[in-house]
Design an enzyme around this catalytic site. Structure first.
Site, PDB file in Angstrom:
ATOM      1  N   ASN A  24       0.800  -1.236   0.000  1.00  0.00           N
ATOM      2  CA  ASN A  24       0.000   0.000   0.000  1.00  0.00           C
ATOM      3  C   ASN A  24       0.832   1.286   0.000  1.00  0.00           C
ATOM      4  O   ASN A  24       0.346   2.324  -0.430  1.00  0.00           O
ATOM      5  CB  ASN A  24      -1.006  -0.010   1.159  1.00  0.00           C
ATOM      6  CG  ASN A  24      -0.360  -0.100   2.508  1.00  0.00           C
ATOM      7  OD1 ASN A  24       0.665  -0.763   2.670  1.00  0.00           O
ATOM      8  ND2 ASN A  24      -0.931   0.561   3.481  1.00  0.00           N
ATOM      9  N   GLU A  63       4.344  -4.214  12.137  1.00  0.00           N
ATOM     10  CA  GLU A  63       3.250  -3.250  12.023  1.00  0.00           C
ATOM     11  C   GLU A  63       2.138  -3.966  11.299  1.00  0.00           C
ATOM     12  O   GLU A  63       2.302  -4.387  10.153  1.00  0.00           O
ATOM     13  CB  GLU A  63       3.691  -2.013  11.227  1.00  0.00           C
ATOM     14  CG  GLU A  63       4.607  -1.085  11.983  1.00  0.00           C
ATOM     15  CD  GLU A  63       4.016  -0.554  13.265  1.00  0.00           C
ATOM     16  OE1 GLU A  63       2.770  -0.524  13.407  1.00  0.00           O
ATOM     17  OE2 GLU A  63       4.795  -0.194  14.159  1.00  0.00           O
ATOM     18  N   CYS A  96      -3.092   1.780   6.676  1.00  0.00           N
ATOM     19  CA  CYS A  96      -3.307   1.151   7.985  1.00  0.00           C
ATOM     20  C   CYS A  96      -3.847   2.171   8.972  1.00  0.00           C
ATOM     21  O   CYS A  96      -4.458   1.806   9.965  1.00  0.00           O
ATOM     22  CB  CYS A  96      -2.032   0.499   8.489  1.00  0.00           C
ATOM     23  SG  CYS A  96      -0.594   1.509   8.286  1.00  0.00           S
ATOM     24  N   GLU A 108       8.747   2.458  14.691  1.00  0.00           N
ATOM     25  CA  GLU A 108       9.444   2.792  13.455  1.00  0.00           C
ATOM     26  C   GLU A 108       9.566   4.307  13.357  1.00  0.00           C
ATOM     27  O   GLU A 108       8.814   5.047  13.967  1.00  0.00           O
ATOM     28  CB  GLU A 108       8.658   2.289  12.249  1.00  0.00           C
ATOM     29  CG  GLU A 108       8.450   0.789  12.261  1.00  0.00           C
ATOM     30  CD  GLU A 108       8.147   0.237  10.888  1.00  0.00           C
ATOM     31  OE1 GLU A 108       9.092   0.016  10.130  1.00  0.00           O
ATOM     32  OE2 GLU A 108       6.960   0.031  10.587  1.00  0.00           O
TER      33      GLU A 108
HETATM   34  O1  TXE Z   1      -0.900  -8.939   3.267  1.00  0.00           O
HETATM   35  P1  TXE Z   1       0.142  -9.988   3.793  1.00  0.00           P
HETATM   36  P2  TXE Z   1      -1.524  -8.797   1.784  1.00  0.00           P
HETATM   37  C1  TXE Z   1      -3.922  -6.257   5.334  1.00  0.00           C
HETATM   38  C2  TXE Z   1      -5.159  -5.795   4.637  1.00  0.00           C
HETATM   39  C3  TXE Z   1      -5.135  -6.567   3.366  1.00  0.00           C
HETATM   40  C4  TXE Z   1      -4.553  -7.876   3.818  1.00  0.00           C
HETATM   41  C5  TXE Z   1      -3.913  -8.708   2.754  1.00  0.00           C
HETATM   42  O2  TXE Z   1      -6.271  -6.149   5.419  1.00  0.00           O
HETATM   43  O3  TXE Z   1      -6.410  -6.768   2.844  1.00  0.00           O
HETATM   44  O4  TXE Z   1      -3.592  -7.497   4.770  1.00  0.00           O
HETATM   45  O5  TXE Z   1      -2.839  -8.021   2.133  1.00  0.00           O
HETATM   46  C6  TXE Z   1       4.488 -11.234   2.740  1.00  0.00           C
HETATM   47  N1  TXE Z   1       6.086 -15.556   5.040  1.00  0.00           N
HETATM   48  N2  TXE Z   1      -2.811  -5.349   5.174  1.00  0.00           N
HETATM   49  O6  TXE Z   1      -1.870 -10.113   1.209  1.00  0.00           O
HETATM   50  O7  TXE Z   1      -0.225 -11.347   3.335  1.00  0.00           O
HETATM   51  C7  TXE Z   1       3.813 -10.774   1.476  1.00  0.00           C
HETATM   52  O8  TXE Z   1       4.428 -11.349   0.344  1.00  0.00           O
HETATM   53  C8  TXE Z   1       6.766 -14.427   4.775  1.00  0.00           C
HETATM   54  C9  TXE Z   1      -2.751  -4.306   6.119  1.00  0.00           C
HETATM   55  O9  TXE Z   1      -0.642  -7.972   0.987  1.00  0.00           O
HETATM   56  O10 TXE Z   1       0.305  -9.771   5.248  1.00  0.00           O
HETATM   57  C10 TXE Z   1       3.970  -9.274   1.563  1.00  0.00           C
HETATM   58  O11 TXE Z   1       5.274  -8.902   1.166  1.00  0.00           O
HETATM   59  N3  TXE Z   1       6.202 -13.367   4.162  1.00  0.00           N
HETATM   60  C11 TXE Z   1      -1.440  -3.661   6.184  1.00  0.00           C
HETATM   61  C12 TXE Z   1       3.803  -9.024   3.068  1.00  0.00           C
HETATM   62  O12 TXE Z   1       4.093 -10.277   3.698  1.00  0.00           O
HETATM   63  C13 TXE Z   1       4.912 -13.437   3.812  1.00  0.00           C
HETATM   64  C14 TXE Z   1      -0.724  -3.480   4.886  1.00  0.00           C
HETATM   65  C15 TXE Z   1       2.380  -8.593   3.472  1.00  0.00           C
HETATM   66  O13 TXE Z   1       1.483  -9.577   3.012  1.00  0.00           O
HETATM   67  C16 TXE Z   1       4.150 -14.599   4.064  1.00  0.00           C
HETATM   68  C17 TXE Z   1      -0.902  -4.594   3.991  1.00  0.00           C
HETATM   69  C18 TXE Z   1       4.783 -15.677   4.715  1.00  0.00           C
HETATM   70  N4  TXE Z   1       4.143 -16.800   5.014  1.00  0.00           N
HETATM   71  C19 TXE Z   1      -1.925  -5.474   4.150  1.00  0.00           C
HETATM   72  N5  TXE Z   1       2.895 -14.378   3.603  1.00  0.00           N
HETATM   73  C20 TXE Z   1      -1.512  -2.370   6.968  1.00  0.00           C
HETATM   74  N6  TXE Z   1      -2.489  -2.240   7.862  1.00  0.00           N
HETATM   75  O14 TXE Z   1      -0.684  -1.505   6.767  1.00  0.00           O
HETATM   76  C21 TXE Z   1       2.868 -13.150   3.079  1.00  0.00           C
HETATM   77  N7  TXE Z   1       4.091 -12.573   3.188  1.00  0.00           N
END
Ligand code: TXE
Length: 479
Positions: free
Chosen positions: A151, A249, A283, A460
């Protein structure tokens, strides 16, 4: 296919990776931004090995060199903020103005930490014993793994990479799958900044393969993650199992309280900005609007009028206020929550469906529901342009509603009462509090982070970043 192909960066070399995955443009699915190859676990291992090999020299490198590298990166990002902002807008979907602003912020963050590289704090104290001096110094924590979300594809990597390098750590950066272009652009600038090979590495690929290989690598010393709660919690458990230093975070369900004594026009601007700008994909988004009963009806009328003015569409069009949702997966989530709002009996006040635009993209109308505190849309992070409006009997009720959440990232209040503003600042269960400001929109030089399920580990940004990216040493000397 004339679009660029983005690759990974390991030990000073560009690494193609396998396959040809599409880097989508969420505003125009028929005009992709580029393509990218993904790494396997073995290549991620090479990246961590390279970072580990580069650590001894970089951890002792002249702070002046670190400052110059970061200053170079910051200057180049600032000089190219329009171009980088355009890439960001096409790849992630936030408007061009928001994207250029984010690129500028990323540049400023590198500049800030260029200065911090020359200001690594320490202390010298008298010992309890005569003739003994005590020094408290900070040293790099080691090889830092950075796992970032989509994001803020320039700013979040910047606020993790810059302090990591400033304080003498080496880095393996894993961006989110859907923003390889911004990650590549950052890596490309860093590749020309004068860093010794292996100090900075960037690995493209899925969380399951590339993210997991990074976290599981025995030479990783610390992990900083921004993303969803389920992924964050799973990584936290893994990290605890091997005593990895971690900073997390995760999500938010941030309240914006509007009291009867608020300047209502200002409150509506705070609500619209906080809930819907950047397509609600922040977020710190104000996803719960908690309004005192005495002004509730007037607030609804003003919100509906203001929301009717918001234009959804091509993020490169300067007339557009809200770009597309970033991905099909996120759009499905958002539409699922709109269905959940209806199923739970919430009343739709604005939006509620997709928007037709000339191009094929993930366009969704900003959506407002009158909801109850127990509804799913009031409790779970949606991460889209969908907000829940809750009615509060009075200030005490509003505060209780604001704190009635598993999250604790940011909380806002609109009021002209010094008493209520002061009380709210003290009693809101959040890491950040806003008075007469949107919950989203923070300064880069002060700490960022939350409590409860939103965050774990040190803060952070700003001078507080030193906590995570360094480890403390206490040395005793007798003359
Ligand atoms: O998040 P993920 P996604 C929330 C928001 C969104 C949801 C899904 O609700 O709809 O998360 O987003 C990596 N081992 N937020 O799928 O899965 C992944 O590749 C290691 C809120 O993007 O948490 C990416 O680089 N890494 C939030 C990062 O983790 C792994 C901002 C985030 O992915 C992994 C973003 C694993 N097993 C999403 N699985 C905020 N509030 O700022 C995933 N990743």
């Amino acid at each position: 296919m004339n679009e660029p192909r983005y690759s990974s960066y390991i030990a000073g070399q560009w690494v193609e990776g396998g396959g040809s995955h599409v880097d989508e443009n969420p505003a125009n699915l028929d005009a992709p931004v580029g393509h990218y190859g993904v790494l396997d676990a073995a290549a991620v291992g090479q990246a961590v090995d390279a970072a580990a090999a580069a650590l001894p020299a970089w951890s002792l490198a002249a702070p002046q060199l670190r400052a110059e590298v970061l200053d170079f990166v910051g200057s180049e990002i600032l000089a190219r903020k329009e171009e980088l902002g355009r890439l960001l807008a096409r790849e992630e979907g936030k408007t061009l103005a928001e994207s250029i602003g984010e690129a500028a912020r990323a540049g400023q963050i590198f500049k800030f930490f260029a200065g911090e590289a020359l200001r690594i704090p320490g202390e010298k104290l008298a010992s309890t014993r005569p003739g003994v001096d005590v020094e408290v110094t900070r040293e790099p924590v080691g090889v830092v793994g950075i796992i970032a979300p989509w994001n803020f594809p320039l700013a979040i990597p910047a606020w993790k990479i810059a302090p990591a390098l400033a304080f003498g750590n080496t880095v393996v950066f894993k961006p989110a799958e859907i923003v390889p272009g911004c990650a590549w652009a950052l890596a490309e600038i860093l590749s020309r900044a004068g860093l010794p090979e292996g100090v900075f590495n960037m690995v493209l690929g899925s969380g399951r393969t590339v993210g997991q290989a990074l976290v599981a690598h025995p030479k990783l010393d610390a992990l900083t993650f921004t993303g969803s709660v389920p992924t964050g919690r799973a990584l936290l458990e893994q990290a605890a199992g091997r005593a990895l230093k971690v900073q997390m975070e995760m999500g938010g369900k941030n309240p914006l309280v509007v009291l009867a004594d608020a300047d209502l026009d200002q409150a509506v601007e705070c609500a619209v900005n906080g809930a819907f700008f950047s397509t609600g994909q922040r977020c710190t988004a104000s996803s719960r609007l908690i309004v005192e009963a005495a002004v509730y009806d007037r607030f609804v009328v003003k919100m509906q009028a203001r929301m009717a003015q918001l234009r959804v569409g091509d993020p490169l069009d300067p007339q557009v206020h809200i770009g597309p949702v970033a991905s099909q997966a996120q759009l499905d989530t958002d539409l699922g929550y709109i269905r959940a709002g209806h199923e739970d009996g919430a009343e739709l006040l604005a939006g509620g469906g997709r928007v037709d635009c000339p191009t094929r993209g993930h366009f969704l109308a900003p959506t407002l529901f009158a909801a109850r505190a127990s509804d799913r849309i009031s409790r779970e992070e949606i991460f889209g342009p969908v907000a829940a409006l809750l009615r509060a009997a009075d200030y005490e009720h509003a505060l209780a509603l604001a704190n009635d959440t598993e999250f604790g990232l940011c909380a806002g209040i609109c009021t002209t009462s010094l008493r209520h503003a002061t009380h709210f600042k003290r009693h809101a269960q959040a890491g950040m509090v806003m008075v007469n400001l949107p919950t989203a929109g923070v300064d880069p030089h002060v700490p960022f982070g939350g409590r409860k399920a939103s965050s774990y580990g040190p803060r952070e940004q700003g001078r507080y970043a030193v906590e995570f990216y360094t480890t403390v040493k206490t040395a005793y000397t007798s003359a």
